[in-house]
Design an enzyme around this catalytic site. Structure first.
Site, short mmCIF file in Angstrom:
data_model
loop_
_atom_site.label_atom_id
_atom_site.label_comp_id
_atom_site.label_asym_id
_atom_site.label_seq_id
_atom_site.Cartn_x
_atom_site.Cartn_y
_atom_site.Cartn_z
N ASP A 1 -41.47 15.40 22.52
CA ASP A 1 -40.85 14.12 22.47
C ASP A 1 -40.90 13.52 23.95
OD1 ASP A 1 -38.94 12.27 21.52
OD2 ASP A 1 -37.76 13.97 20.69
N HIS B 1 -34.36 12.05 17.16
CA HIS B 1 -35.48 12.66 17.82
C HIS B 1 -35.84 13.52 16.80
CE1 HIS B 1 -35.40 10.83 21.80
NE2 HIS B 1 -33.76 10.69 21.42
#
Ligand code: UDP
Ligand code: UDP
Length: 403
Positions: free
Chosen positions: A121, A24
């Site tokens: 995210d 991520h």
């Protein structure tokens, strides 16, 4: 994903908020680097502390090479073990971050100039958009999508033509699912400067013939069982190809303390020392995939890895292990970037025996058609992010909108 607000300056000021794990963090640092090159101001929000050592190392180095970036460290209150149903440290961190994401507001509201957008995210989106729904991570975050203005995707038109051209144009033109935000393919995200690699594998790769090495790596958080390590070890040896194998036996890097000798046997390491290299350490994967000696990539299909292989046109042997990785394997197979044996199932579901490993590795390294299709994917990826390419055009549209 981005949540846009008005800004009075002409220079967009964008906050980036990645969630836990290198898979991520990596695309966000790449995005940060790209935004800086497009004259944006960037604020990076990271959690304190990170789950893995790799994350904190990468954040520190990135900030030291980009002093113009503002950094906000967000102290995440820890979760009580009784409030979680998983023992995966990354998933616990997603949940903890989501639960307290509303605390970010005071940290960013006083930023000057004010933010034009937050790119967050998906796994922390529901917290960021302050919609608290207590379901499974992916579902609860997906239902907040209508609150966002756009979804940035690390992919490119030619890699997923059906998705990008048909589905996305239907969504973006409001012919399907009216309340979904714009979907914006801006990938593959470019690489950024990493700490000078001291690894012994680069000199070793330098002495190998072009496209002769099988690179085996399962990303930043996928451990392999001891039985599977044994079968893969025999498979690699029997295939007789040169190999660079990055081995992980624990989900979090700081827990991975077992000796290579204990895992692989000294005799294997001795026998293959001229032919292969096995490491149990963090490597610069982007540099390895860019190395001319690498001819094939055995990988779990984490999306960053798929995009990195696509960028370099390296054929992949897809071996999905969990999560979204089977869907990713299907996409890369369809794009012509790699092969996938569906009978192998999920990681840990069944033991893939030596002969299966050997057969597929040989196919990966010898299939001429696969090699040329993968090279074509590499050219298309470079076109998408080169002058006038589809991803660059989309990026510029997003940035112009934020001015
Ligand atoms: N990576 C790396 N060195 C390693 C392991 C991973 O540079 O030793 C990088 C890899 O290049 C990718 C990211 O970490 O950019 C992993 O993300 P991916 O989506 O491929 O898989 P995940 O680790 O999230 O399962
Ligand atoms: N996921 C899961 N179990 C895992 C890893 C992932 O169920 O061990 C699911 C989860 O729903 C998550 C999604 O897969 O939101 C994507 O996970 P992640 O971003 O970690 O995937 P990767 O970075 O490995 O591609």
């Amino acid at each position: 994903m981005s949540i846009f607000q008005g800004s009075e300056t002409s220079q967009p000021h964008i906050a980036l908020f990645p969630s836990a794990g290198m898979g991520h963090l990596t695309p966000f640092l790449r995005l940060a680097s790209m935004l800086l090159s497009h004259n944006c101001m960037v604020t990076l929000i990271t959690t304190k502390s990170t789950v893995s050592v790799a994350e904190s190392t990468y954040i520190s180095f990135f900030l030291s090479t980009h002093p113009e970036i503002k950094h906000i460290e967000f102290q995440v209150p820890p979760m009580q073990p009784s409030n979680t149903t998983t023992d995966d440290p990354f998933f616990i961190q997603f949940k903890a971050t989501n639960r307290s994401a509303h605390l970010i507001h005071p940290l960013i509201s006083s930023l000057s100039p004010p933010l034009s957008a937050i790119f967050s995210d998906l796994v922390v989106a529901s917290g960021v958009s302050k919609v608290a729904v207590d379901l499974a991570t992916l579902v609860s975050n997906t239902i907040t999508l209508p609150d966002c203005k756009g979804i940035l995707m690390n992919t490119f038109d030619c890699f997923e033509p059906e998705t990008v051209e048909k589905t996305l144009s239907a969504i973006n033109n409001k012919r399907a699912l009216r309340n979904l935000p714009l979907i914006l393919p801006i990938g593959p995200l470019g690489t950024y400067e990493l700490e000078k690699d001291q690894g012994q594998y680069l000199p070793w790769l330098n002495s190998q013939p072009a496209e002769s090495v099988v690179f085996v790596s399962f990303g930043s958080r996928t451990a392999m069982s001891k039985d599977q390590i044994k079968e893969l070890r025999h498979g690699l040896q029997k295939s007789e190809y040169r190999f660079l194998w990055i081995l992980k036996t624990k989900t979090v890097d700081k827990d991975d303390t077992e000796d290579l000798e204990d895992l692989l046997s000294c005799s294997f390491l001795e026998r293959t020392k001229n032919k292969g290299m096995v490491l149990k350490e963090w490597v610069n994967q982007q540099d390895i995939l860019a190395h001319p000696a690498v001819g094939g990539f055995v990988n779990h299909c984490g999306w960053n890895s798929v995009m990195e292989a696509a960028q370099r046109g390296i054929p992949m042997l897809a071996w999905p292990q969990h999560g979204d990785q089977k869907a990713n394997a299907e996409v890369l197979e369809k794009a012509g970037l790699g092969i996938w044996n569906r009978t192998w199932g999920w990681g840990g579901q069944r033991l893939v025996k030596t002969d299966g490993n050997q057969k597929r590795i040989s196919e990966l390294m010898t299939d001429v058609k696969l090699k040329s299709r993968a090279k074509k994917v590499g050219e298309e990826a470079r076109q998408a992010t080169g002058n006038g390419g589809s991803s660059i055009k989309t990026t510029m549209e997003v940035l112009l909108k934020e001015k």
